[in-house]
Motif scaffolding. Structure first.
Motif, short mmCIF file in Angstrom:
data_model
loop_
_atom_site.label_atom_id
_atom_site.label_comp_id
_atom_site.label_asym_id
_atom_site.label_seq_id
_atom_site.Cartn_x
_atom_site.Cartn_y
_atom_site.Cartn_z
N SER A 117 -4.74 6.03 -2.55
CA SER A 117 -4.12 6.42 -1.28
C SER A 117 -4.72 7.75 -0.82
CB SER A 117 -2.60 6.55 -1.46
OG SER A 117 -1.99 6.92 -0.24
N TYR A 172 -4.66 8.21 7.70
CA TYR A 172 -4.21 7.74 6.40
C TYR A 172 -4.94 6.44 6.05
CZ TYR A 172 -0.55 10.87 8.01
OH TYR A 172 0.11 11.94 8.52
N VAL A 214 1.54 5.09 0.68
CA VAL A 214 1.00 5.92 1.76
C VAL A 214 1.21 7.39 1.44
CG1 VAL A 214 1.13 6.49 4.21
CG2 VAL A 214 1.41 4.11 3.47
N THR A 215 0.14 8.15 1.46
CA THR A 215 0.21 9.60 1.32
C THR A 215 0.09 10.23 2.70
OG1 THR A 215 -0.82 9.50 -0.87
CG2 THR A 215 -0.80 11.63 0.23
N ARG A 221 0.82 -1.21 0.00
CA ARG A 221 0.00 0.00 0.00
C ARG A 221 0.86 1.27 0.00
NH1 ARG A 221 -5.31 -1.25 1.79
NH2 ARG A 221 -5.51 -3.41 2.47
N THR A 258 -5.39 3.50 2.63
CA THR A 258 -5.09 3.04 1.28
C THR A 258 -5.94 1.81 0.98
OG1 THR A 258 -2.80 3.76 1.54
CG2 THR A 258 -3.28 2.34 -0.32
#
Length: 218
Positions: free
Chosen positions: A192, A214, A66-67, A64, A216
């Motif tokens: 994301s 966060y 991640v932003t 995944r 995703t």
């Protein structure tokens, strides 16, 4: 004469039998060779397919991206209150630092998206995030500038009370869709997302009380 003819035919028979046996053996050997080649090709194909499947679900398994919102800072703030008209004039610019982490062993391509600035669920600012690609095991930082569209808040009574109290609750939200390509064969869609709630303290022009989340999904 008849006895001699029969004898001649009998003499020829032993000469023909070895030739027929040799041809049959050669045909049998060719069949076995072709069969062995087919088995070998099938074995190689099965091995390659198994290897690809194993790599796809182990080393190259999609992870995944991640932003993350790393920092939110206030660049400019001008606020004035018109008590006669019960209105607030606000001009605010925020610097939002985000980063996109790609933990995969392959690149992550993402599409055009945007970052939104919200006030109590209402969008008051937006900035585009252009499409791009993040190499394997890399993190790419981005700096975004969001300007509060105060004209959208003039008629909001809560906005007036928040400004007069000296605390303005805001939030940022990003949603970046993209794809992870595994071995150039399997392409997995990924979205994301990140959101961050924070408070702008008007008295000293600072940002605090940050709470970020966060997410995703494939």
């Amino acid at each position: 004469m008849e006895i001699e003819s029969l004898r001649n035919k009998t003499d020829k028979l032993p000469m023909e039998t070895p030739q027929g046996t040799s041809d049959a053996a050669r045909v049998l050997r060719n069949r076995r060779r072709r069969r062995n080649i087919c088995f070998a090709v099938i074995g190689v194909l099965v091995f390659v397919i198994l290897l690809i499947v194993i790599l796809a679900f182990t080393v190259f398994k999609a992870k995944r991206p991640v932003t993350a919102i790393d920092d939110v800072s206030l660049r400019d703030l001008k606020v004035s209150v018109d008590l006669a008209r019960f209105q607030v004039l606000l001009n605010a610019t925020l610097d939002v630092d985000i980063s996109i982490e790609n933990p995969n062993k392959v690149g992550f391509k993402f599409k055009d998206s945007n970052a939104q600035l919200n006030y109590r669920g209402q969008e008051v600012g937006e900035v585009p995030i252009p499409a791009g690609k993040i190499p394997a095991d890399k993190t790419v930082p981005m700096n975004l500038t969001l300007t509060v569209m105060a004209d959208r808040l003039i008629s909001d009574s809560k906005f007036f009370s928040d400004v007069t109290s000296g605390q303005l609750p805001l939030s940022t939200k990003t949603q970046i869709p993209g794809k992870v390509s595994v071995l150039n064969m399997f392409r997995i869609s990924v979205v994301s997302s990140s959101s961050c709630d924070f408070t702008v303290f008007l008295s000293n022009s600072t940002v605090g009380d940050q709470n970020c989340k966060y997410k995703t999904k494939f």
